[in-house]
Design a protein around this motif. Sequence first.
Motif, mmCIF file in Angstrom:
data_model
loop_
_atom_site.group_PDB
_atom_site.id
_atom_site.type_symbol
_atom_site.label_atom_id
_atom_site.label_comp_id
_atom_site.label_asym_id
_atom_site.label_seq_id
_atom_site.Cartn_x
_atom_site.Cartn_y
_atom_site.Cartn_z
ATOM 1 N N GLU A 68 11.018 -2.716 -4.899
ATOM 2 C CA GLU A 68 10.540 -3.372 -3.670
ATOM 3 C C GLU A 68 9.099 -3.844 -3.839
ATOM 4 O O GLU A 68 8.739 -4.939 -3.375
ATOM 5 C CB GLU A 68 10.631 -2.399 -2.491
ATOM 6 C CG GLU A 68 12.044 -2.131 -1.980
ATOM 7 C CD GLU A 68 12.853 -1.256 -2.915
ATOM 8 O OE1 GLU A 68 12.245 -0.587 -3.783
ATOM 9 O OE2 GLU A 68 14.093 -1.238 -2.775
ATOM 10 N N ARG A 69 8.271 -3.046 -4.501
ATOM 11 C CA ARG A 69 6.872 -3.448 -4.726
ATOM 12 C C ARG A 69 6.800 -4.702 -5.603
ATOM 13 O O ARG A 69 5.976 -5.581 -5.361
ATOM 14 C CB ARG A 69 6.087 -2.298 -5.360
ATOM 15 C CG ARG A 69 4.632 -2.667 -5.616
ATOM 16 C CD ARG A 69 3.816 -1.487 -6.123
ATOM 17 N NE ARG A 69 2.465 -1.895 -6.492
ATOM 18 C CZ ARG A 69 1.478 -2.080 -5.641
ATOM 19 N NH1 ARG A 69 1.687 -1.893 -4.357
ATOM 20 N NH2 ARG A 69 0.287 -2.451 -6.054
ATOM 21 N N ALA A 70 7.657 -4.770 -6.611
ATOM 22 C CA ALA A 70 7.667 -5.955 -7.479
ATOM 23 C C ALA A 70 8.026 -7.206 -6.682
ATOM 24 O O ALA A 70 7.408 -8.271 -6.856
ATOM 25 C CB ALA A 70 8.653 -5.751 -8.620
ATOM 26 N N GLY A 101 14.082 0.233 -14.592
ATOM 27 C CA GLY A 101 15.512 0.392 -14.804
ATOM 28 C C GLY A 101 16.335 -0.019 -13.597
ATOM 29 O O GLY A 101 17.534 -0.283 -13.711
ATOM 30 N N SER A 102 15.724 -0.080 -12.423
ATOM 31 C CA SER A 102 16.456 -0.401 -11.203
ATOM 32 C C SER A 102 16.625 -1.902 -10.982
ATOM 33 O O SER A 102 17.386 -2.313 -10.103
ATOM 34 C CB SER A 102 15.726 0.194 -9.994
ATOM 35 O OG SER A 102 14.384 -0.264 -9.942
ATOM 36 N N MET A 103 15.950 -2.729 -11.768
ATOM 37 C CA MET A 103 16.013 -4.182 -11.587
ATOM 38 C C MET A 103 17.106 -4.774 -12.470
ATOM 39 O O MET A 103 17.244 -4.414 -13.637
ATOM 40 C CB MET A 103 14.660 -4.820 -11.920
ATOM 41 C CG MET A 103 14.599 -6.311 -11.655
ATOM 42 S SD MET A 103 12.964 -7.033 -11.977
ATOM 43 C CE MET A 103 12.051 -6.481 -10.554
ATOM 44 N N GLU A 104 17.878 -5.691 -11.905
ATOM 45 C CA GLU A 104 18.942 -6.351 -12.655
ATOM 46 C C GLU A 104 18.355 -7.217 -13.776
ATOM 47 O O GLU A 104 17.226 -7.708 -13.675
ATOM 48 C CB GLU A 104 19.785 -7.234 -11.730
ATOM 49 C CG GLU A 104 20.589 -6.462 -10.685
ATOM 50 C CD GLU A 104 21.691 -5.635 -11.312
ATOM 51 O OE1 GLU A 104 22.185 -6.020 -12.392
ATOM 52 O OE2 GLU A 104 22.039 -4.593 -10.727
ATOM 53 N N LYS A 105 19.151 -7.393 -14.832
ATOM 54 C CA LYS A 105 18.692 -8.128 -16.017
ATOM 55 C C LYS A 105 18.262 -9.549 -15.665
ATOM 56 O O LYS A 105 17.203 -10.021 -16.099
ATOM 57 C CB LYS A 105 19.808 -8.160 -17.058
ATOM 58 C CG LYS A 105 19.455 -8.890 -18.335
ATOM 59 C CD LYS A 105 20.634 -8.869 -19.301
ATOM 60 C CE LYS A 105 20.317 -9.640 -20.571
ATOM 61 N NZ LYS A 105 21.466 -9.635 -21.507
ATOM 62 N N ALA A 165 0.833 -1.213 0.000
ATOM 63 C CA ALA A 165 0.000 0.000 0.000
ATOM 64 C C ALA A 165 0.864 1.259 0.000
ATOM 65 O O ALA A 165 0.575 2.219 -0.733
ATOM 66 C CB ALA A 165 -0.928 -0.008 1.211
ATOM 67 N N VAL A 166 1.939 1.272 0.812
ATOM 68 C CA VAL A 166 2.765 2.491 0.892
ATOM 69 C C VAL A 166 3.678 2.635 -0.327
ATOM 70 O O VAL A 166 4.193 3.733 -0.584
ATOM 71 C CB VAL A 166 3.616 2.508 2.184
ATOM 72 C CG1 VAL A 166 2.729 2.486 3.402
ATOM 73 C CG2 VAL A 166 4.613 1.359 2.220
ATOM 74 N N THR A 167 3.895 1.552 -1.082
ATOM 75 C CA THR A 167 4.746 1.634 -2.285
ATOM 76 C C THR A 167 3.930 1.806 -3.559
ATOM 77 O O THR A 167 4.510 1.956 -4.635
ATOM 78 C CB THR A 167 5.601 0.360 -2.417
ATOM 79 O OG1 THR A 167 4.738 -0.795 -2.428
ATOM 80 C CG2 THR A 167 6.587 0.231 -1.266
ATOM 81 N N ASP A 168 2.627 1.795 -3.456
ATOM 82 C CA ASP A 168 1.780 1.880 -4.646
ATOM 83 C C ASP A 168 1.955 3.232 -5.350
ATOM 84 O O ASP A 168 1.791 4.291 -4.735
ATOM 85 C CB ASP A 168 0.314 1.689 -4.247
ATOM 86 C CG ASP A 168 -0.600 1.595 -5.469
ATOM 87 O OD1 ASP A 168 -0.091 1.309 -6.571
ATOM 88 O OD2 ASP A 168 -1.813 1.816 -5.318
ATOM 89 N N GLY A 169 2.290 3.177 -6.643
ATOM 90 C CA GLY A 169 2.392 4.389 -7.447
ATOM 91 C C GLY A 169 3.646 5.200 -7.231
ATOM 92 O O GLY A 169 3.751 6.319 -7.746
ATOM 93 N N LYS A 170 4.625 4.686 -6.478
ATOM 94 C CA LYS A 170 5.863 5.428 -6.208
ATOM 95 C C LYS A 170 7.011 4.766 -6.963
ATOM 96 O O LYS A 170 7.392 3.637 -6.669
ATOM 97 C CB LYS A 170 6.144 5.459 -4.711
ATOM 98 C CG LYS A 170 5.064 6.181 -3.915
ATOM 99 C CD LYS A 170 5.377 6.186 -2.447
ATOM 100 C CE LYS A 170 4.354 6.999 -1.661
ATOM 101 N NZ LYS A 170 2.993 6.451 -1.715
ATOM 102 N N ILE A 171 7.571 5.496 -7.914
ATOM 103 C CA ILE A 171 8.566 4.918 -8.806
ATOM 104 C C ILE A 171 9.872 4.590 -8.090
ATOM 105 O O ILE A 171 10.607 3.686 -8.495
ATOM 106 C CB ILE A 171 8.820 5.870 -10.006
ATOM 107 C CG1 ILE A 171 9.581 5.140 -11.117
ATOM 108 C CG2 ILE A 171 9.560 7.128 -9.558
ATOM 109 C CD1 ILE A 171 9.650 5.917 -12.408
ATOM 110 N N HIS A 172 10.185 5.320 -6.986
ATOM 111 C CA HIS A 172 11.453 5.084 -6.291
ATOM 112 C C HIS A 172 11.431 3.808 -5.444
ATOM 113 O O HIS A 172 12.482 3.392 -4.935
ATOM 114 C CB HIS A 172 11.810 6.292 -5.409
ATOM 115 C CG HIS A 172 10.697 6.762 -4.542
ATOM 116 N ND1 HIS A 172 9.656 7.520 -5.019
ATOM 117 C CD2 HIS A 172 10.456 6.583 -3.214
ATOM 118 C CE1 HIS A 172 8.826 7.794 -4.023
ATOM 119 N NE2 HIS A 172 9.279 7.236 -2.928
#
Length: 476
Positions: A166-168, A200-204, A155-162
């Motif tokens: 963690e949400r994924a 872009g922050s997630m490793e390949k 809920a606290v990570t919803d819609g926050k790109i930074h």
Amino acid sequence: QANMADKMDTDGDDKGQGQGEKKNFISSKNKDDMSISTKKKEDFGPLLEASIPQNRDLALKEGKKAEAIENLLTVEKQTRLAGDAIATGKVAVEIIKILYETKDWEGINSHVILISKRRQQLKQVLVEIVQEAMKYIDSTPTEPIKLELIHTLRAVTDGKIHVELERARLTRTLAKIKEAEGKIAEAADLMQEVQVETYGSMEKEEKVDYILEQVRLCLDKGDYVRGAIVSKKISSKTFKDDQLQELKLRYYELLNRIADEKDEYFEMAQNFHEMWNTPSLQDKPEKWMPLLKSVIVLLILSPHDNHQNDFLVRLLEEKKLEQIPPYKVLLSHFKTMELIQWSSFQELYKAELQSHAAFQGDKGKKRWDDLHARVVQHNIRVVSTYYTNIRMARLAQLLELSQEEAEKYVCDMVVAGSLWCRIDRLKGIATFAPTKDPRDTLNSWSNNISELLGKVEKICHLIHKETMLHNVIKQS
């Protein structure tokens, strides 16, 4: 004139006064800017060194948790309003740690929400408290508490790109729980909400693994259409890196599940061939040999066309086929332009082929019928190569079929565009060569005659040349 002069003097004084005020304003503004730029940020190091251990002892040793948390929230407010992200993050994380060590799971949920919603909260602080709280998910005493903590963090990570990474990860954890409960559809829907290909922050490697998990859940759910769409987010070029070889095998296994549902034999053969080409399997015969057998079996099940024939020819040049001679002979049957007797073919290969995974399960009988059809189609192509006209009774005899079945196979190949044939049912004759237009026949005959006359003329010239040389030698 005097009035005009007075007016000019007055205007000049006003202008001079205005310019002076403007200069004073600019200089004062510059001074303010310099004072802002030279002003040092407040150092909260000593405050944190004193307050964090003191309030930690107050909560853990003296049991005054509420008072300690209140004190730390006051410190957090000071650092937050001063814009010190590092100090604020340390205080916020310390609050979460104290709540965890006192096993106050409700407090963790409430304070994560409280800290994330405070005025002028810094992005880095939210990242740090979410990452800290995620460490405690596996330590939760019961399943409901774990789910509540996951839902709070999502809920606290919803819609926050930074905090999208963690949400994924939280979503994947929640999907695993749903899958363990047997709720495959809910797990698949949860995973579909996350578009990791844009992160872009997630490793390949993690990104590919995540997408493969999305595909798997779609297939487990029975949604093969969406599974095929999601699988196209990954390109085969992605697996050129040697570190992704295990993911490459998983990727092609999932593609085979999609192709198997549609009985797309040629695509399955190509997928198994890509798996067989994996460098990490080349020194392990127990792994690459079943893959190469699958390539051969599915290739001969594939309908004949230019791509299939080219693949077959290239595969026969593979040296590792020498280690599985029966399969090499099986493949060569479909390359050479010779009739394959179905009765003998079954005696030689039925036991071997029916033990293969492709011929097991609910689709085993259908695929054996498809193999019979490929043998018949191969034989019809062989007959059309050596015969211009043939009686249907003789064709049926060569194909080991009844006349009706032979006619059906021929008609199917004509409709598919892989064969040209005309059947005269009254005479019972099949014609495999199209009737030429009289003008085309005449033109062909004329070209042949011209070519023949050209060769005769060349021969006469050579004979005349040899005669002249012989006469010169004789006279000398």
